[in-house]
Design an enzyme around this catalytic site. Sequence first.
Site, short mmCIF file in Angstrom:
data_model
loop_
_atom_site.label_atom_id
_atom_site.label_comp_id
_atom_site.label_asym_id
_atom_site.label_seq_id
_atom_site.Cartn_x
_atom_site.Cartn_y
_atom_site.Cartn_z
N GLY A 66 -15.82 3.79 21.11
CA GLY A 66 -14.99 2.72 20.67
C GLY A 66 -15.64 1.16 20.91
O GLY A 66 -16.65 0.95 20.52
N SER A 106 -13.02 7.75 24.29
CA SER A 106 -12.01 8.41 25.42
C SER A 106 -11.35 6.91 26.13
O SER A 106 -11.54 6.07 25.80
CB SER A 106 -13.15 8.75 26.63
OG SER A 106 -12.75 8.87 27.67
N ILE A 166 -13.03 5.66 29.71
CA ILE A 166 -14.26 4.89 29.87
C ILE A 166 -13.95 3.39 29.71
O ILE A 166 -13.51 2.76 28.71
CB ILE A 166 -15.35 5.26 28.98
CG1 ILE A 166 -15.44 6.80 29.17
CG2 ILE A 166 -16.64 4.39 29.00
CD1 ILE A 166 -16.47 7.40 28.01
N VAL A 193 -20.04 -7.75 28.00
CA VAL A 193 -20.97 -8.70 28.53
C VAL A 193 -20.94 -10.24 27.93
O VAL A 193 -20.88 -11.15 28.90
CB VAL A 193 -22.33 -8.16 28.56
CG1 VAL A 193 -23.39 -9.28 29.06
CG2 VAL A 193 -22.56 -6.70 28.97
N LYS A 214 -17.53 -22.16 17.86
CA LYS A 214 -18.72 -22.59 18.66
C LYS A 214 -19.73 -23.22 17.62
O LYS A 214 -20.10 -22.76 16.66
CB LYS A 214 -19.23 -20.95 19.01
CG LYS A 214 -20.76 -21.18 19.47
CD LYS A 214 -21.16 -19.90 19.89
CE LYS A 214 -22.49 -19.74 20.80
NZ LYS A 214 -23.00 -18.43 21.05
N PRO A 239 -28.29 -25.68 18.54
CA PRO A 239 -27.18 -25.88 17.45
C PRO A 239 -27.37 -24.86 16.42
O PRO A 239 -28.37 -24.20 16.38
CB PRO A 239 -27.46 -27.30 16.83
CG PRO A 239 -28.85 -27.31 16.92
CD PRO A 239 -29.50 -26.69 18.29
N VAL A 289 -15.71 14.16 25.00
CA VAL A 289 -16.82 15.32 24.57
C VAL A 289 -17.48 15.65 25.54
O VAL A 289 -18.14 15.41 26.73
CB VAL A 289 -18.20 14.28 23.70
CG1 VAL A 289 -19.15 15.35 23.64
CG2 VAL A 289 -17.51 13.74 22.50
N LEU A 327 -25.03 -1.01 22.85
CA LEU A 327 -25.80 -0.92 24.22
C LEU A 327 -26.55 0.35 24.04
O LEU A 327 -27.27 0.58 24.89
CB LEU A 327 -24.62 -1.00 25.20
CG LEU A 327 -24.02 -2.43 25.48
CD1 LEU A 327 -22.75 -2.26 26.74
CD2 LEU A 327 -24.79 -3.51 25.59
N THR A 386 -26.60 -12.67 21.09
CA THR A 386 -27.03 -11.83 19.80
C THR A 386 -26.60 -10.47 19.91
O THR A 386 -26.96 -9.71 18.91
CB THR A 386 -28.88 -11.60 20.04
OG1 THR A 386 -28.94 -11.09 21.44
CG2 THR A 386 -29.39 -12.95 19.82
#
Length: 519
Positions: free
Chosen positions: A13, A40, A43, A48, A79, A104, A191, A341, A352
């Site tokens: 998720g 799960s 987890i 980050v 932002k 910017p 799993v 990730l 990013t």
Amino acid sequence: MSAQPKKIIILGGGSAGWMAASLIQKAWADKGTEILLIESDVINKIGVGEGSTPALRLFFNYLGIKEAEWMPACNATYKCGISFPGWTSKDDPAYADFSAYIHPFYSQADWKTGNAFMHNARLRRDGIDVPAHPDDYWLQSYLAKNFKSPIAAQQLRDEMDYGYHFDSALVGNFLKERLLSMGVKHLVDTVDDVTLNNSGEIASLITKANGEQNADIFIDCTGFAARLISKALNVDFVDYSDSLFNDRAVAIQSSIDCTQDIPSQTTSTALSSGWAWNIPLSNRYGNGYVYSSKYITDEEAEKELRAHIGKSCEGYEARVIPMRLGRLTHHWHKNVLAVGLSQGFIEPLEATALMLIQHTVELFISHYEEMFTEQRDTAGQQNIFNSQLNEVFESIKDYIVAHYRLNSRTDSQYWCDNRDNTNNSPRLNALLNAWHTKGGDFEAELTRHNAELTYFAPSWYCLFAGKGHFPTTVTKPEQHIKVAPTAEIINYCQHVSQQFSVHNEQLAKVYGDKWPKSK
């Protein structure tokens, strides 16, 4: 076969899983694709970064979700860009005027002033003494420095582009609740095993409580564990640690008072062995220190970060996050797509991560459909997809690496080693050489090396100029040389910036009765 899968299982998720589910649901649900997300409950989800590029605005617009709907639910703020203080030498007079700069989010409103900035920067590169600090030329920098939102109080001809700050866990939860109400299937399960068919594709996931789960396509959103793409399919990983040293982050929250001015910028301050982020939300600040464990311990990093933040972080716990920087060689392999990730990570310096999630899924949808309309085989289509996505990763990596190569600090071994590191891509070496060579055609090199794939020329100019990379010996411009009128541009930007709403006031308008009235 149809131009969309019959069933997709998303494993994991968080923001990656639920963003992927949102985009796929929008594209294919009404065409019969069934979506099942398995996550799960044991987890911990890694968050980050809590900032975005303007791509996130396009994401919510595509889904038809208004800011007033999602921003209050995710403690979000606006932002205008990212400030980079402390990346230059405090002792060298050459960098006295370049102690900080703002990268910017520019837009059509900056077209003339941005071109003026790049014109003056070209002159300054050739040793001509003209003003060339990026903050003077970009409207967003004026908004950020004056605690303004990127939203004009009255309709302007050119709308500003902008990003957001937010709680990434709440973004995932918001999307989850929305999708569950729209019929996306969801299992909370673990799993235990992954089965493969004779072709080496994933046949099914064996879950602890719900048994065997089958699908046509599996999307791996299991984070750094990369449970499907790496552990089951053994896709190779390209390590970035030879050019990006940081492998850890320590994160600490701190208090915020919404009755006071709230910044509309991320601040990324250089510290002894890395850099610290400061991100304003509506209920707190998010802070973190991204560093290399070769130069500082976790305990030392936490101590340095707390000293940097000050008293407002007292009583808040610190969380240490290991980071694996790099990317997969194949993001879409056989019948598995890696997202988030699990596919790779480039440290959060330019925020990013969510952009890459969004881009990966959108590109996958496009290529999957094209595979049928163009009648291409799966392997060939995957090769095109992976090549394009890897180039995006490499382009972002080069921009991030350039931050470190261009630092001028001499007060710690970390910064000296980063500056002296020669593990650059050929593209980055070409850009560094072109900028630092008098008469070098920097923009031609950007074009030749496809360096504007993710960051356009103005961003590269802001990076080099913002860190003060100009000749130390300069001469006054000769009479025939046309110089952009910086003083007029400053007056113009100051005048236009007054037409934008104060950040707190714009947030209060978006939040309505959900806006916090006190600290």
